[in-house]
Design an enzyme around this catalytic site. Sequence first.
Site, short mmCIF file in Angstrom:
data_model
loop_
_atom_site.label_atom_id
_atom_site.label_comp_id
_atom_site.label_asym_id
_atom_site.label_seq_id
_atom_site.Cartn_x
_atom_site.Cartn_y
_atom_site.Cartn_z
N ASN A 173 -4.49 -5.15 -5.97
CA ASN A 173 -5.74 -4.88 -6.68
C ASN A 173 -5.68 -3.57 -7.46
OD1 ASN A 173 -5.86 -3.63 -4.01
ND2 ASN A 173 -7.97 -3.09 -4.50
N HIS A 174 -4.92 -2.59 -7.00
CA HIS A 174 -4.81 -1.32 -7.73
C HIS A 174 -4.05 -1.50 -9.05
CE1 HIS A 174 -6.53 1.55 -4.78
NE2 HIS A 174 -6.29 0.52 -3.98
N ASP A 177 0.80 -1.23 0.00
CA ASP A 177 0.00 0.00 0.00
C ASP A 177 0.83 1.28 0.00
OD1 ASP A 177 -2.73 -1.20 0.11
OD2 ASP A 177 -1.92 -2.05 1.95
N ASP A 236 -0.13 -2.59 -4.61
CA ASP A 236 -0.72 -1.25 -4.44
C ASP A 236 0.33 -0.14 -4.36
OD1 ASP A 236 -3.09 -2.56 -4.57
OD2 ASP A 236 -3.68 -2.22 -2.49
N HIS A 239 0.91 3.38 -2.60
CA HIS A 239 -0.02 4.33 -3.22
C HIS A 239 0.64 5.63 -3.67
CE1 HIS A 239 -3.50 1.85 -2.63
NE2 HIS A 239 -3.23 1.70 -1.35
#
Length: 99
Positions: A89-90, A18, A54, A20
Amino acid sequence: QGDVVPCSTKQRIVSFGDVHGDIAALQKFLMAAKVVDEKLNWCGDDTLLVQCGDILDRGDQELACFYLLCKLSKQAAEAGGGVVILYGNHEALNSVGLF
């Protein structure tokens, strides 16, 4: 062989996810994990660093995050360690145009 990454029984494994697109948070984490030095070069010896997906979305420095992890992957391999980057998933959503 293939998608299997060999590691020894005493090898240090550090995992995270994550990111991001937040390069500052990524750099801070890598320094806290003691796998990079102050110049963001690999210093983790034979550590296996696993990025659990992610890297994309939300932040505006996604390419900088990918660049750093790719650079570290090469440096880690030279030092006997490794960097594994998994799709989250991203990444899957972006690959089909849903961003």
